[in-house]
Scaffold this active site. Structure first.
Site, PDB file in Angstrom:
ATOM      1  N   TYR A 140      -8.280  10.083   4.346  1.00 19.64           N
ATOM      2  CA  TYR A 140      -8.699  10.909   5.166  1.00 19.64           C
ATOM      3  C   TYR A 140      -9.488  12.155   4.939  1.00 19.64           C
ATOM      4  CZ  TYR A 140      -4.339   8.863   7.248  1.00 19.64           C
ATOM      5  OH  TYR A 140      -3.359   7.890   7.744  1.00 19.64           O
ATOM      6  N   LYS A 157       1.252   3.948  14.138  1.00 17.50           N
ATOM      7  CA  LYS A 157       2.606   3.615  14.243  1.00 17.50           C
ATOM      8  C   LYS A 157       2.873   2.492  15.605  1.00 17.50           C
ATOM      9  CE  LYS A 157       5.021   6.873  12.247  1.00 17.50           C
ATOM     10  NZ  LYS A 157       5.045   6.323  10.835  1.00 17.50           N
ATOM     11  N   HIS A 175       0.779  -1.145  -0.103  1.00 13.58           N
ATOM     12  CA  HIS A 175      -0.019   0.117   0.063  1.00 13.58           C
ATOM     13  C   HIS A 175       0.850   1.178   0.161  1.00 13.58           C
ATOM     14  CE1 HIS A 175      -3.725   1.880   0.412  1.00 13.58           C
ATOM     15  NE2 HIS A 175      -4.421   1.021   0.805  1.00 13.58           N
ATOM     16  N   PRO A 224      -3.640   6.727  17.431  1.00 12.08           N
ATOM     17  CA  PRO A 224      -3.601   5.937  16.364  1.00 12.08           C
ATOM     18  C   PRO A 224      -3.510   6.406  15.098  1.00 12.08           C
ATOM     19  CG  PRO A 224      -5.865   5.428  17.229  1.00 12.08           C
ATOM     20  CD  PRO A 224      -4.762   6.403  18.362  1.00 12.08           C
ATOM     21  N   TYR A 268       5.572   9.078   7.679  1.00  9.15           N
ATOM     22  CA  TYR A 268       4.470   8.122   7.574  1.00  9.15           C
ATOM     23  C   TYR A 268       4.796   6.558   7.273  1.00  9.15           C
ATOM     24  CZ  TYR A 268      -0.497   7.277   6.051  1.00  9.15           C
ATOM     25  OH  TYR A 268      -1.855   6.827   5.827  1.00  9.15           O
TER      26      TYR A 268
END
Ligand code: RFL
Length: 387
Positions: A197, A293, A68, A289, A384
């Site tokens: 998002y 991570k 991904h 969250p 990220y």
């Protein structure tokens, strides 16, 4: 060696130590079937995969995980996508449900002859300041017991016995982000080929693939409202509204099979060593969250701790154990910083007045910068996917 907790941290540590001839006992409060069913994380960083592969623990995720590398932001100013696999260090996530990873790690540990006591709750770690600590337990039969150890690894999460056993001088850096999420697992294929998002004035909506048939969604949620308060229909309507499905395509709906409210909180314990007791994973630091991570840092910390313990127990060199806390904290704080930045990026600040307006304008400006600045995108990608 006694390890509290059979999550990603405890099981990676147990596997690494056992493979190098160290006798370990893992004490786990839950039954094995519960661990196989506990859905939590899914996005594994490239370095996490490298760590697991280095120790022969990645067969399942390399076979069944999916790659991904794109995320999509939907905001009041439009939609943009970041192909983070081509930005920063050019690294990708591997999506593999945490419960599958835990099942793989458990199977490997038990097949190799590792010892684990399911249904056994650690109550306290006594005498950690000396070199002969004892873990008090409540066994599967409800009987109390005492387990002596040379070292104890506290990998039992944020509410575990390791944290409860710390001396009063232990420092806990703590942040309540003042935001809650309703975390959902839907029996439905992903609705987009990216992490989504959606920053909306009604609150965040998030979308993350898990498997071809299961998708995780998040809804920013009023704190204190029970997870079951809304019907499935209302949940899907709200997800569609916040994700602007009318403009960008409908959501692929299905039965909601899990709901849980998560209050976004972060903390870091310092130091991560108290005599013979070491903290790793969520026991060491809780990460909101938003940046996915926690499981990644749990694996990283387990490898760092295993190396230090092996240096001491096999080679008689304790210097790695002395450095463990500082090494691990460096990674934790970097992840906390990014995670905190993500929380601020993704949520409208609460309240009214000039200060709220100021923070909201900053949030919008950050999103603009992320949409338009290649340097900012590289920074985002590196943090990220990285741990
Ligand atoms: P775990 O996984 O919580 O395992 C701790 C184990 O200890 C046991 N235990 C005890 N055993 C004996 N005695 C006691 N007194 C005990 N107390 C507890 C528990 O039963 C359990 O088996 O901790 P660990 O190993 O440190 O791993 C941490 C991760 O689980 C956690 O950080 C992640 O799940 C966070 N997280 C995510 N992390 C990611 O890297 N990527 C993601 O995509 C991601 N998504 C998430 C997440 C966490 C979430 N929730 C539930 C807050 C999504 C969600 C919704």
């Amino acid at each position: 060696m006694v390890i509290l907790g059979a999550g990603p941290a405890g099981l990676v540590l147990g596997n690494l130590l056992h493979a190098n001839g160290i006798d370990c006992l893992v004490l786990e409060r839950a039954e094995r079937s519960h661990l196989h069913a506990r859905a939590r994380a899914g996005f594994l960083a490239a370095n996490t995969v490298r760590v697991l592969a280095r120790h022969g623990l990645a067969d399942g995720l390399l076979r069944h995980g999916t790659r991904h590398a794109v995320c999509e932001f939907r905001t009041e100013d439009g939609r943009f996508r970041l192909d983070y696999g081509t930005l920063g260090r050019g690294e990708q996530h591997t999506v593999y449900p945490q419960q599958e990873l835990v099942a793989d790690l458990l199977a490997r540990y038990l097949d190799a002859g590792g010892r684990i006591s399911f249904g056994t709750e650690a109550l306290a770690v006594l005498g950690a300041e000396g070199d002969r600590p004892v873990v008090t337990v409540c066994g599967a039969d409800g009987r109390p017991g005492r387990v002596p150890a040379r070292y104890v690894a506290g990998c039992d999460g944020r509410h575990g016995a390791a944290r409860r056993s710390l001396p009063p001088e232990a420092v806990r850096h703590r942040r309540d982000h003042g935001v809650s999420w309703l975390g959902l697992l839907a029996q439905a294929p992903p609705s987009l080929d990216a992490v989504g998002y959606a920053v909306h004035e009604r609150g965040l909506a998030g979308h993350m693939a898990r498997t071809p048939d299961v998708t995780r969604y998040y809804l920013q949620w009023e704190r204190g409202v029970p997870a079951e308060a809304w019907s499935e229909e209302r949940v899907w309507d709200e997800l569609a509204l916040r994700m602007r499905a009318a403009d960008h395509g409908p959501l692929r709906q299905g039965r909601i099979v899990q709901r849980a409210v998560v209050d976004l909180e972060s903390d870091v314990l310092e130091p991560l060593r108290y005599g013979s007791l070491f903290l790793a994973g969520d026991a060491a630091s809780l990460l909101a969250p938003a940046a996915a991570k926690g499981a990644n840092l749990a694996v990283l910390a387990a490898e760092l701790l295993a190396e230090a313990l092996l240096d001491d127990l096999v080679h008689g060199d304790p210097s790695g154990l002395e450095r463990y806390s500082a090494r691990c904290l460096e990674h934790l704080w970097r992840a906390q910083e990014f995670s905190h930045w993500m929380v601020q990026l993704l949520h409208h600040p609460s309240g009214v007045g000039g200060e709220t307006l100021f923070h909201d304008a900053l949030r919008r400006s950050r999103l603009t910068s992320l949409r338009t600045s290649r340097a900012h995108q590289d920074w985002f990608a590196e943090n990220y996917v990285g741990v």
